[in-house]
Motif scaffolding. Sequence first.
Motif, mmCIF file in Angstrom:
data_model
loop_
_atom_site.group_PDB
_atom_site.id
_atom_site.type_symbol
_atom_site.label_atom_id
_atom_site.label_comp_id
_atom_site.label_asym_id
_atom_site.label_seq_id
_atom_site.Cartn_x
_atom_site.Cartn_y
_atom_site.Cartn_z
ATOM 1 N N LYS A 1 1.545 -1.143 -0.167
ATOM 2 C CA LYS A 1 0.551 0.075 0.528
ATOM 3 C C LYS A 1 0.732 1.665 0.052
ATOM 4 C CE LYS A 1 -3.954 1.925 2.842
ATOM 5 N NZ LYS A 1 -4.570 1.732 3.781
ATOM 6 N N MET A 2 1.514 0.906 0.808
ATOM 7 C CA MET A 2 2.507 2.464 0.803
ATOM 8 C C MET A 2 3.544 2.216 -0.249
ATOM 9 S SD MET A 2 4.141 5.088 2.962
ATOM 10 C CE MET A 2 4.044 5.089 4.114
ATOM 11 N N MET A 3 4.178 1.556 -0.952
ATOM 12 C CA MET A 3 4.976 1.472 -2.127
ATOM 13 C C MET A 3 4.144 2.289 -3.280
ATOM 14 S SD MET A 3 7.989 1.086 -1.845
ATOM 15 C CE MET A 3 8.508 0.479 -3.384
ATOM 16 N N LYS A 4 2.817 2.031 -3.686
ATOM 17 C CA LYS A 4 1.729 2.213 -4.534
ATOM 18 C C LYS A 4 1.322 3.680 -4.088
ATOM 19 C CE LYS A 4 -2.957 1.586 -6.106
ATOM 20 N NZ LYS A 4 -4.187 0.711 -5.729
ATOM 21 N N TYR B 1 4.457 5.370 -5.753
ATOM 22 C CA TYR B 1 4.367 5.135 -7.067
ATOM 23 C C TYR B 1 3.496 6.420 -7.513
ATOM 24 C CZ TYR B 1 3.520 3.731 -11.858
ATOM 25 O OH TYR B 1 3.032 3.544 -13.367
ATOM 26 N N VAL B 2 2.150 7.164 -7.087
ATOM 27 C CA VAL B 2 1.160 7.248 -7.233
ATOM 28 C C VAL B 2 1.551 9.005 -7.453
ATOM 29 C CG1 VAL B 2 -1.478 8.547 -6.777
ATOM 30 C CG2 VAL B 2 -1.144 5.890 -7.532
ATOM 31 N N ARG C 1 1.986 11.859 -10.321
ATOM 32 C CA ARG C 1 1.495 13.168 -10.155
ATOM 33 C C ARG C 1 2.129 14.568 -9.941
ATOM 34 N NH1 ARG C 1 -3.226 11.448 -5.383
ATOM 35 N NH2 ARG C 1 -4.880 10.386 -6.736
ATOM 36 N N THR C 2 4.050 14.438 -9.437
ATOM 37 C CA THR C 2 4.608 15.323 -9.600
ATOM 38 C C THR C 2 5.531 15.566 -10.813
ATOM 39 O OG1 THR C 2 6.140 13.890 -8.709
ATOM 40 C CG2 THR C 2 5.129 15.076 -6.947
ATOM 41 N N GLN C 3 4.873 14.651 -11.666
ATOM 42 C CA GLN C 3 5.701 14.276 -12.871
ATOM 43 C C GLN C 3 4.614 15.468 -14.235
ATOM 44 O OE1 GLN C 3 6.532 10.134 -14.331
ATOM 45 N NE2 GLN C 3 8.487 11.036 -13.128
#
Length: 63
Positions: free
Chosen positions: A48-51, A54-55, A59-61
């Motif tokens: 859950k933390m890795m997801k 990643y999200v 979003r920052t990109q």
Amino acid sequence: MIIVQVKEGENIEKALKKFKRKFERTGIVKELRRRQAFEKPSVANRKKMMKAVYVQHLRTQED
């Protein structure tokens, strides 16, 4: 136990279809798969933390 009422002279395919529908509604297969693929809560939290990381990275990109 799943019981299917079969009418006199009813087609066997129709009775089998009723059985499959009842079987699917009980959720037995879903529960069995969930139990076979048990993962420890610590592993679930890590995924859950890795997801989330990643999200957030995606979003920052975008900006």
